[in-house]
Scaffold this active site. Structure first.
Site, PDB file in Angstrom:
ATOM      1  N   ARG A 157      22.558 -55.501  35.452  1.00  0.00           N
ATOM      2  CA  ARG A 157      22.087 -55.940  36.935  1.00  0.00           C
ATOM      3  C   ARG A 157      22.359 -57.310  37.315  1.00  0.00           C
ATOM      4  O   ARG A 157      22.626 -57.878  38.512  1.00  0.00           O
ATOM      5  CB  ARG A 157      20.619 -55.857  36.999  1.00  0.00           C
ATOM      6  CG  ARG A 157      20.262 -54.118  37.331  1.00  0.00           C
ATOM      7  CD  ARG A 157      18.627 -53.961  37.149  1.00  0.00           C
ATOM      8  NE  ARG A 157      18.506 -53.683  35.636  1.00  0.00           N
ATOM      9  CZ  ARG A 157      17.100 -53.745  35.162  1.00  0.00           C
ATOM     10  NH1 ARG A 157      16.300 -54.376  36.022  1.00  0.00           N
ATOM     11  NH2 ARG A 157      16.918 -53.380  33.756  1.00  0.00           N
ATOM     12  N   GLU A 196      11.879 -55.895  26.036  1.00  0.00           N
ATOM     13  CA  GLU A 196      10.474 -55.601  26.249  1.00  0.00           C
ATOM     14  C   GLU A 196      10.822 -54.190  25.685  1.00  0.00           C
ATOM     15  O   GLU A 196       9.491 -53.389  25.211  1.00  0.00           O
ATOM     16  CB  GLU A 196      10.168 -55.434  27.762  1.00  0.00           C
ATOM     17  CG  GLU A 196       8.857 -54.979  28.158  1.00  0.00           C
ATOM     18  CD  GLU A 196       8.485 -54.896  29.565  1.00  0.00           C
ATOM     19  OE1 GLU A 196       9.394 -55.199  30.234  1.00  0.00           O
ATOM     20  OE2 GLU A 196       7.344 -54.531  29.985  1.00  0.00           O
TER      21      GLU A 196
HETATM   22  O1  LIG Z   1      13.561 -60.825  29.324  1.00  0.00           O
HETATM   23  P1  LIG Z   1      13.880 -59.506  28.383  1.00  0.00           P
HETATM   24  O2  LIG Z   1      12.804 -59.024  27.854  1.00  0.00           O
HETATM   25  O3  LIG Z   1      15.144 -59.711  27.864  1.00  0.00           O
HETATM   26  O4  LIG Z   1      14.368 -58.624  29.652  1.00  0.00           O
HETATM   27  C1  LIG Z   1      14.999 -58.921  30.811  1.00  0.00           C
HETATM   28  C2  LIG Z   1      16.347 -57.763  30.729  1.00  0.00           C
HETATM   29  O5  LIG Z   1      16.013 -56.765  30.783  1.00  0.00           O
HETATM   30  C3  LIG Z   1      16.882 -56.016  32.035  1.00  0.00           C
HETATM   31  O6  LIG Z   1      18.170 -55.577  31.460  1.00  0.00           O
HETATM   32  P2  LIG Z   1      18.342 -54.395  30.543  1.00  0.00           P
HETATM   33  O7  LIG Z   1      18.716 -54.644  29.030  1.00  0.00           O
HETATM   34  O8  LIG Z   1      17.313 -53.402  30.731  1.00  0.00           O
HETATM   35  O9  LIG Z   1      19.693 -53.689  31.172  1.00  0.00           O
HETATM   36  P3  LIG Z   1      20.371 -53.482  32.583  1.00  0.00           P
HETATM   37  O10 LIG Z   1      20.361 -54.798  33.256  1.00  0.00           O
HETATM   38  O11 LIG Z   1      21.667 -52.985  32.023  1.00  0.00           O
HETATM   39  O12 LIG Z   1      19.585 -52.211  33.285  1.00  0.00           O
HETATM   40  C4  LIG Z   1      17.025 -57.112  32.979  1.00  0.00           C
HETATM   41  O13 LIG Z   1      18.055 -56.775  33.624  1.00  0.00           O
HETATM   42  C5  LIG Z   1      17.097 -58.338  32.071  1.00  0.00           C
HETATM   43  O14 LIG Z   1      18.538 -58.621  31.676  1.00  0.00           O
HETATM   44  N1  LIG Z   2       9.654 -54.344  33.811  1.00  0.00           N
HETATM   45  C1  LIG Z   2      10.902 -54.615  33.754  1.00  0.00           C
HETATM   46  N2  LIG Z   2      11.467 -54.130  35.257  1.00  0.00           N
HETATM   47  C2  LIG Z   2      12.862 -54.233  35.379  1.00  0.00           C
HETATM   48  N3  LIG Z   2      13.590 -54.781  34.406  1.00  0.00           N
HETATM   49  C3  LIG Z   2      13.173 -55.177  33.303  1.00  0.00           C
HETATM   50  N4  LIG Z   2      13.690 -55.816  32.044  1.00  0.00           N
HETATM   51  C4  LIG Z   2      12.799 -55.802  31.407  1.00  0.00           C
HETATM   52  N5  LIG Z   2      11.725 -55.502  31.895  1.00  0.00           N
HETATM   53  C5  LIG Z   2      11.834 -55.109  32.969  1.00  0.00           C
END
Ligand SMILES: O=P(O)(O)OC[C@H]1O[C@H](OP(=O)(O)OP(=O)(O)O)[C@H](O)[C@@H]1O
Ligand SMILES: Nc1ncnc2[nH]cnc12
Length: 182
Positions: A66, A103
């Site tokens: 994202r 998370e």
């Molecule tokens: O602060 P954190 O606990 O590390 O979480 C935040 C990250 O989690 C999500 O990515 P995700 O890995 O879910 O992947 P995506 O962007 O590919 O959906 C979000 O886009 C951040 O990059």
């Molecule tokens: N709660 C949440 N919603 C969207 N993106 C996330 N990445 C990690 N935690 C998330």
């Protein structure tokens, strides 16, 4: 510093809460309605591009996946280059890698070893700051690639997960800008 109230309200109104996704107990913040709204997406891009100028960034690093969507138009708007931090195994060249906790799960991110150079000032952009693991690993990669962290900018900080506190040592004094904190 957070965004002005009017921008914050616009952005927040386009982010949807999805309970129990991708697993029970997680309140997922869905930014796809914001991306589908040209006014909101444009205002977000402008706000991040202003941060590039304020912190004299000459590269934008976006975090898969994202973060790519948000960071790429910012780089174009700011007139500077875009560099991806990808999940492990996706970049074709020689890479530097860093593993981290999410998370919900664990992961590893990579950057092309030659994507940045000494003297580069990088604004790292992502959509959500949750536990801070992704951002922390990415800041380490930027520095290991030889560049300076000009700042970290996120659309949405989940304050209750204390990512900011976890990131504090890794920021080494660089600013963390969250346009919205919940
Ligand atoms: O602060 P954190 O606990 O590390 O979480 C935040 C990250 O989690 C999500 O990515 P995700 O890995 O879910 O992947 P995506 O962007 O590919 O959906 C979000 O886009 C951040 O990059
Ligand atoms: N709660 C949440 N919603 C969207 N993106 C996330 N990445 C990690 N935690 C998330």
């Amino acid at each position: 510093m957070s965004a002005p109230a009017e921008l914050r309200e616009l952005l927040l109104s386009r982010i949807t809460d999805v309970p129990d996704y991708p697993q029970p107990g997680v309140m997922f913040k869905d930014i796809t309605p914001l991306l589908a709204d040209a006014r909101a997406f444009g205002a977000l891009t402008d706000a991040f591009a202003d941060l590039c100028e304020r912190y004299h960034a000459d590269k934008v690093v976006g975090l898969e996946a994202r973060g790519f969507i948000l960071a790429a138009p910012v780089a174009v708007r700011a007139g500077i280059g875009f560099v991806p931090v990808r999940k492990a195994g996706k970049l074709p060249g020689a890479t530097l890698g860093q593993s981290y906790d999410l998370e919900y799960g664990t992961a590893e991110v990579e950057i092309h070893a030659d994507a940045l150079a000494p003297g580069d000032r990088v604004l790292v952009i992502d959509d959500v700051l949750a536990t801070g693991g992704t951002a922390d690993a990415s800041l380490q990669l930027v520095r290991r690639a030889g560049a300076e962290v000009a700042g970290l900018a996120v659309l949405l900080e989940l304050g209750f997960l204390a990512g900011r506190q976890r990131l504090e040592p890794g920021l080494k004094g660089a600013p963390l800008e969250a346009l919205i904190t919940v």
